[in-house]
Structures are given as C-alpha cells and as structure tokens.
Design an enzyme around this catalytic site. Structure first.
Site, mmCIF file in Angstrom:
data_model
loop_
_atom_site.group_PDB
_atom_site.id
_atom_site.type_symbol
_atom_site.label_atom_id
_atom_site.label_comp_id
_atom_site.label_asym_id
_atom_site.label_seq_id
_atom_site.Cartn_x
_atom_site.Cartn_y
_atom_site.Cartn_z
ATOM 1 N N VAL A 255 0.877 -1.167 0.000
ATOM 2 C CA VAL A 255 0.000 0.000 0.000
ATOM 3 C C VAL A 255 0.914 1.217 0.000
ATOM 4 C CG1 VAL A 255 -1.914 1.174 1.134
ATOM 5 C CG2 VAL A 255 -1.624 -1.282 1.438
ATOM 6 N N ARG B 195 7.900 8.553 -6.575
ATOM 7 C CA ARG B 195 9.013 7.606 -6.384
ATOM 8 C C ARG B 195 8.547 6.367 -5.638
ATOM 9 N NH1 ARG B 195 13.148 7.088 -2.438
ATOM 10 N NH2 ARG B 195 12.481 9.000 -1.404
ATOM 11 N N PHE B 196 7.781 6.583 -4.558
ATOM 12 C CA PHE B 196 7.247 5.434 -3.818
ATOM 13 C C PHE B 196 6.329 4.599 -4.703
ATOM 14 C CE2 PHE B 196 7.492 7.531 0.695
ATOM 15 C CZ PHE B 196 8.874 7.575 0.571
ATOM 16 N N GLU C 295 -6.115 7.619 -0.062
ATOM 17 C CA GLU C 295 -6.825 7.797 1.196
ATOM 18 C C GLU C 295 -5.900 7.960 2.402
ATOM 19 O OE1 GLU C 295 -9.757 5.747 4.336
ATOM 20 O OE2 GLU C 295 -8.096 4.752 3.366
ATOM 21 N N ARG D 105 13.701 6.837 -12.577
ATOM 22 C CA ARG D 105 12.874 5.670 -12.286
ATOM 23 C C ARG D 105 11.686 5.656 -13.234
ATOM 24 N NH1 ARG D 105 13.848 4.813 -6.470
ATOM 25 N NH2 ARG D 105 15.894 3.838 -6.540
ATOM 26 N N ARG E 68 -7.008 2.906 -4.275
ATOM 27 C CA ARG E 68 -7.922 3.074 -3.135
ATOM 28 C C ARG E 68 -8.500 4.478 -3.153
ATOM 29 N NH1 ARG E 68 -6.598 1.683 3.215
ATOM 30 N NH2 ARG E 68 -4.990 3.280 2.957
ATOM 31 N N GLY F 14 -8.187 -5.036 9.243
ATOM 32 C CA GLY F 14 -7.194 -4.046 9.611
ATOM 33 C C GLY F 14 -7.362 -3.671 11.071
ATOM 34 N N PHE F 15 -6.428 -4.071 11.905
ATOM 35 C CA PHE F 15 -6.547 -3.883 13.350
ATOM 36 C C PHE F 15 -6.708 -2.421 13.738
ATOM 37 C CE2 PHE F 15 -4.231 -2.752 17.266
ATOM 38 C CZ PHE F 15 -5.029 -3.391 18.207
ATOM 39 N N LEU F 16 -6.013 -1.524 13.055
ATOM 40 C CA LEU F 16 -5.936 -0.146 13.537
ATOM 41 C C LEU F 16 -7.246 0.612 13.354
ATOM 42 C CD1 LEU F 16 -2.351 0.417 12.236
ATOM 43 C CD2 LEU F 16 -3.020 0.373 14.636
ATOM 44 N N ASP F 17 -7.723 0.735 12.112
ATOM 45 C CA ASP F 17 -8.996 1.421 11.906
ATOM 46 C C ASP F 17 -10.119 0.689 12.636
ATOM 47 O OD1 ASP F 17 -9.469 3.891 10.543
ATOM 48 O OD2 ASP F 17 -8.515 3.051 8.774
ATOM 49 N N PRO G 30 5.167 -3.135 4.452
ATOM 50 C CA PRO G 30 5.470 -1.698 4.383
ATOM 51 C C PRO G 30 6.500 -1.283 3.342
ATOM 52 C CG PRO G 30 6.641 -2.673 6.223
ATOM 53 C CD PRO G 30 5.823 -3.769 5.609
ATOM 54 N N ASP H 281 -0.173 6.052 9.796
ATOM 55 C CA ASP H 281 -1.049 6.747 8.863
ATOM 56 C C ASP H 281 -2.300 7.153 9.636
ATOM 57 O OD1 ASP H 281 -2.602 4.460 9.108
ATOM 58 O OD2 ASP H 281 -2.386 3.837 7.022
#
Length: 728
Positions: free
Chosen positions: A118, A125-126, A278, A317, A344, A461-464, A545, A635
């Site tokens: 993600v 670049r990412f 997002e 790149r 997304r 997704g544990f966080l949200d 990541p 994030d």
C-alpha cells in the site's frame, strides 16, 4: 490559490480541470462536455444519498451512546445488548447462503497468493518502487535486513562483507531446497545448472562437484530459462503458483565466488499494490487531488517517471518491462514485470473543495475519486500504455470505511452509474471491501452480498477497526490499554470471521482475503516470525510496508499452500458474531499511575510525530519512532486509534485533560528533537499557541468524542488548509 472554472453546474479548481480536460480525457474516447455533465448528474442524484447515509451513522451512534449512558456502572448484558443493536438496525438479519459471481478477475487476485503493498499515490518515487516490486532480489533483502544476524563477523558495515554474503547465499539455497528441492542433494552442492534433453522437453540438470548430475524432484517446477541451454543466465522455477529466478553470471562479483556462478535469486513478491488516495496521503484541495490523479494517470499510461540523485548520479525511475524467457517446450514465456495495481478511493465521509456543486457544496470526495480514477484507468483498458495493468479488462478499486450493507450497496450503485457514464460494461469496476468498521464486521456477509457481482477483495485491519471499536462503544466504559486490545476475545473472532465468511461466500479463486500491515519496517526478523501466520490463517494476501518486506514475506507463501489451507478452514466452525460484539473494556484491572503515564506518553508521541508532518509538510504516511525508538509506520488509521484511546480514557476519568495536555507538551519537545535533522521541520514546543500542528493534535484528542466515527480527516483537512492559506 489556484483559480476556478465553471463547467455547467460545477465549479472546478482550474488545476484539476485542466488535468482532466487536457491530459486525462484525450485517448479515452470520452467527450469532455459529456463527462462533466454525467458527473454533475451523478452528483445531483447520489450526493443526497451519501449525506443520508452519514446522517444514519450519526443517528445510530447517538442511540448507542444513550443506551450505554443509561446503563452506566452496570455490567453489560450481552443478550440485551445484541437485541438492542438488532432493534435499531445496526445489526441486520443474515440472509441465506450465497456465493459471489464476480467475473473477469486478475490472476494476481484470483489464483496467486502473495504480498500486497500500500503506497501513497502522491509520491511518484514510492509509487514506482511499489509498482516495480513484483520481483525482488532475495540476496539484497537478506543482506540489508536483520533477517541475517550480524553475529560471528557478519556485520553489514560499509563495504561488502563476504562473511555476511555467505550467510545470505546459504539462506537463499535453503529456501530453494524447500521450494524446489533436488533429488537427494542440496542446491548448496550444485556447481553448475544446465538444461538437458532439449529435444524431449527440457530438463533442469544440476551438476555436483564430483560430476554427478541430478534433477528436480518435481520436473514440472522448471518452466523456463534465458540464455544457452548449456550455460543459462537464468533458470525460471514455479512453486505454489509463484515464480523464482535463479540468476547465473560467473563474471558478476557475487557469481564469481559462487560454485555454480549464481549471482542472485529473485522471487515474485508484490503481486498487487494499492495505490492509495486515502489514509496515507494528505490531499485537501484541488492542487493535491490533481497531483494524486496525475500520478495515477502516469501509471495507467505507463509514462510515469521520477528522477533522483544517488551517489552523485541522476537516476530516472520508470515502470519495469515484462520479463521474457524461453519455455521448456521451446516457445516464449512472458511474465508481468510489475505489480497489479488497485487504486484506493476515499470513503463516504469527506468532501473536497476541488469541485463545488450547483448548491455551493463541496462534492463528496468518494464520488469524485470513483469518477476520475475510473476515467484514468480507461487508458489501461484501451491499451494506451506500453504496459498492461489489468489482464482481465477490469478497474480494481478498494473502497474503505464503509459502514454496513447499505453503504456497500451505495458504492455498488455509484460504480454502476460511473460505468454507464464512461460507456463501460457492467461490473468492469471491481470493489475491495475493507472490513475495518464495526458495523461492517458484524454484518460482513450482507456487505459482501451487496457487492456480490463485483467484489474482489476483503481484508481486516486492526488499527482502523480498533479506532471504530473504541468510538462506537465510547460510552460503555474505559478501554483496556492498546497492547492488550490485540489479545482480547473480539479481535481473534473478527480476524477469523473475515476468512470464514469470505470462504463461505465463495471468494476462493475469485477474490483476495487479506490481512493487515506489518508496522515495523526495520524489524524484518520479527516480521518473518509473525507474518507466516497470515497465510496459515487462510489469507491469500497481506500488507507489507516496503518492497524489501514484500520480497521477504513472499517466502511465507512458499511455506504455506494457501488454497490447501483455505480448503481445511472451510470445515471449521465459523467464528461467532457474539464474540466480535464483546467490548474490550478495562474491566476490573487496576492500572498504576506509571501504567497510565506510559500509555499516554506512547500515544501522544505517535500522534504528534505523525500530525506534525501531515499538517506542516503534507506527508500522509510517516515512520514515527515510538517511546522505545522503534520506528512504526503511521497513517490516519494509527492516528485514529491513538486519539480515540486517549479521548476514551479522559471521558472515563482514567486521566484528565490537564495530565494529557502536560504530556502532549512534553512529548512535543521529544518529537521536535527527533526531527532535528529535517530542515523543513517546524518545532512545536517553541510556540504552542501558534503551532497549527500542535493545535490539530490537541483537537483530535480533546474533541475526540465528537469526531464522526472517531475519524481524523475533518480536523486534519481543516488544519492543513489553514496552514496552506497562511503560507501563501
């Protein structure tokens, strides 16, 4: 501030308008006037429905708050609680069994199991690095991370360390022994690879030091090569539907000291990547949205490039080409050189000033994303790129933060309207349903049903999910410390049910069942221990990541056959929604003053470290050191859980606002120090009163109970816009 253009009933940021009209629309076969009129028609019909769904969210939340308030101090009766949720329509009746009917699905989604990246779409670049992470060097991933220990003289150091290099080669050969074993010997014993019996279909032959020749136990694992059969430069193997390249070059620095001349082992890694508009970006206006869409356009047209300086040289790149081989039968094999890209979109909550409708309202950003990212993806469908993204003639959109089946049905309706507007066949646009809101979790089967013709992805997704858990039950009592939340009844049931229902609804062979992010990008040894659990859990993808992490996590999908595991899991008893409804409260635990302060320190440091970059620099995804200086990927999801957790503790008297404010100010100074080497960084502790970033962090915590569903976007967007205005 950019100027604006009136197009029919829509008032549009000029930067965005010019991008759409001059760069996006040409080549799609779409007429610009028709596009904007169709967009206006969709907004006129669906923006009011969008607002009604948000009003229903607020109404349900209010009823839940009142129910808990009326029972303050009482032990929660789970039967009564469940009946209440059913009565108010939060928990809907579960219908008959069914299977999804999604057709035209990418093989990377339907039949291959492997890692998923993600990446923030606003960082070219990412984005390019992630798109090119379909193939990864196992040697590089091992040498540069802590998967290979630095003991016994194997330090990374500055220059190449042959002791460490030998450990890397040994690890890679052991991987080959497991994934593509030879008859009776190890790949460590091979002195030469060649292809024999060319006239009879080609067999991979491995020659040992004593001249003995052996072959693979499973001949069918060898599928292709490059170079001469007697001295190939590359051997292509296949295991668990994933590809492996043994690269051979005796003249290369590594190959020259390898008995078989092997210079590297490449593994097929990030099969799919989510290009994110997002949670990992900071896009608050037309200028920002135009950058996001421009990068997505570059990926869909295949011409995105990014220049960077490295060791005094300029490197450009761009997207990697496909990979070509001679097949065992003598024909040609072409394998995709790039990750298959999802995009997304944002959820239903936010609006954006990039476009104003006829009533003077900012348009729903999710509708805008759906319309424009789909328009851009038409370049891929029409073959306007030298590189094909979708081999199934589909547009794959991940849709986050949907609350329950009605909101999934709304997305299904929106995508149908977009298809009609763009002249696309029905169900060309596929949807990924993120199971990260409580109302979606407890109604997941009906959420999948609402998009059964286009769903290609569900995940946990544990966080949200935890942030929503806290906000939904804010009035029920104080929550347990964050670390404990991962060990309590609800989370295991949530993770298991996602797989159980995904399999029961026929997602196997048609869609991804995914698991969440590894948060510690510098701790790959720990990741290699922990994330093996994801394919074992029946997930055919999981988030990582970085490209390096994708290369390493790919090894797990060689260790576990996900289709076989999914077949086993279909027989187990389904996870119980009653367990998911168990609220993870503190209960009778007694926290010491040190426990409380430690939790506050860690939470506030993460909040401030992330928010200061979001507000001041527009960075939507950051590696933020925790209280122990462990770099964690942050994030908006991590921000949501941390801010909601503190808000909950303030609400129930575990701490008070004065203690939290003192902690915030103390940790702001720590965060300032951690960022001392960044020339673009503005200290918060120098002037708390005028630091917009510090003010935003305080709002998220002290006004956390009032934030819609506990989301951080409204505060972040307002404060980022305030800062942008102040610096113009």
């Amino acid at each position: 501030m950019s100027s604006r253009i009136q197009q029919g009933s829509l008032n549009i940021d000029s930067t965005l308008y010019q991008l759409i009209n001059e760069q996006v629309i040409p080549g799609t076969g779409i007429n610009a006037e028709d596009f904007w009129q169709s967009f206006a028609d969709i907004l006129k019909d669906l923006a009011p429905k969008n607002r009604e769904l948000l009003i229903k969210r607020d109404d349900l939340q209010h009823q839940i708050d009142v129910w808990h308030q009326e029972r303050a101090g009482q032990t929660l009766d789970p039967v009564e609680y469940k009946q209440f949720l059913q009565q108010i329509g939060y928990l809907v009746p579960e219908g008959d069994d069914f299977e999804v009917t999604t057709a035209s699905v990418e093989p990377e989604i339907a039949t291959q199991a492997g890692p998923q990246l993600v990446v923030p779409i606003m960082n070219a670049r990412f984005a390019l690095n992630a798109a090119n992470a379909r193939w990864g060097s196992l040697y590089d991933a091992l040498y540069g991370t802590d998967v290979i220990s630095e003991e016994d003289g194997a330090e990374k150091g500055g220059s190449f360390n042959p002791v460490r290099g030998a450990k890397v080669v040994g690890y890679a050969r052991e991987f080959l022994d497991e994934a593509a074993p030879l008859n009776g010997v190890s790949h460590k014993d091979v002195t030469k690879y060649s292809i024999s019996n060319v006239s009879k279909g080609n067999t991979l032959t491995a020659t040992l030091e004593n001249g003995e020749e052996v072959t693979l136990i499973e001949h069918s694992q060898f599928i292709g090569y490059r170079g001469e059969a007697s001295a190939p430069s590359c051997i292509l193997l296949k295991h668990n539907n994933l590809h492996i390249e043994i690269q051979i070059d005796p003249s290369a620095p590594i190959g020259s000291v390898d008995a078989a001349g092997v210079k590297d082992v490449l593994v097929e890694a990030a099969l799919t990547t989510i290009m994110d508009c997002e949670d990992s970006v900071a896009a608050v206006d037309g200028e920002d949205k135009a950058l996001a869409y421009r990068n997505w356009l570059g990926l869909m047209k295949g011409d995105l490039q990014e220049s960077l300086e490295k060791n005094g040289k300029t490197i450009v790149r761009s997207l990697n080409p496909d990979r070509q081989y001679t097949s065992v039968s003598g024909g040609e094999i072409s394998l995709k050189g790039r990750s298959m890209l999802f995009v997304r979109n944002v959820g239903h909550l936010m609006t954006n000033p990039a476009i104003i409708d006829e009533n003077g309202n900012e348009v729903p950003e999710g509708i805008m994303d759906g319309m424009i990212t789909s328009l851009i993806a038409m370049h891929d469908l029409k073959g306007n790129s030298p590189y094909q993204n979708s081999t199934a003639n589909s547009i794959n959109i991940v849709k986050p933060k949907m609350h329950g089946p009605e909101e999934v049905a709304f997305t299904n309706e929106l995508f149908g309207r977009i298809e009609d507007a763009l002249g696309l066949e029905r169900f060309t646009i596929k949807v990924g349903i993120m199971d990260e809101e409580r109302r979606t979790s407890v109604n997941l089967k009906e959420c999948i049903r609402a998009a059964k013709d286009r769903v290609v992805f569900i995940n946990t997704g544990f966080l949200d999910r935890t942030g929503d858990e806290i906000h939904t039950s804010m009035e029920a009592g104080p929550f347990a410390p964050k670390a404990q939340l991962k060990t309590m009844t609800w989370i295991g049931a949530y993770e298991d049910q996602n797989v159980d229902l995904g399999l029961a609804c026929g997602l196997q062979g048609k869609a991804q069942i995914g698991k969440g992010m590894w948060p510690e990008p510098d701790n790959m040894a720990k990741m290699m221990e922990a994330k093996l659990g994801h394919p074992k859990a029946g997930a055919n993808t999981a988030w990582v990541p970085s490209p390096t992490a994708a290369t390493l996590h790919a090894l797990h999908y060689h260790q576990v056959s996900v289709p076989s595991r999914q077949k086993e899991l279909r027989e187990r008893v389904r996870a119980n929604v009653d367990d998911i409804l168990t609220i993870p409260l503190l209960g009778n635990q007694n926290l010491t003053a040190q426990d409380i302060q430690s939790e506050l320190d860690n939470n506030t440091q993460g909040i401030l470290g992330y928010v200061v970059r979001w507000i001041d620099q527009g960075v939507g995804c950051s590696k933020v050191p925790d209280i122990n200086d462990v770099g964690l990927m942050e994030d908006r999801a991590t921000l949501r859980i941390s801010s909601q957790h503190i808000a909950n503790w303030i609400r129930h008297g575990i701490c008070d606002e004065a203690q939290v404010m003192a902690t915030m100010k103390r940790m702001a100074a720590v965060v300032d120090e951690q960022n001392a080497g960044d020339p673009n960084y503005r200290n918060m502790a120098d002037d708390f009163e005028n630091s917009i970033a510090f003010s935003a962090a305080c709002q998220l915590v002290f006004e956390g109970c009032a934030q819609p569903s506990g989301y951080t976007e409204p505060v972040l967007h307002a404060m980022r816009l305030k800062l942008k205005e102040s610096t113009r």
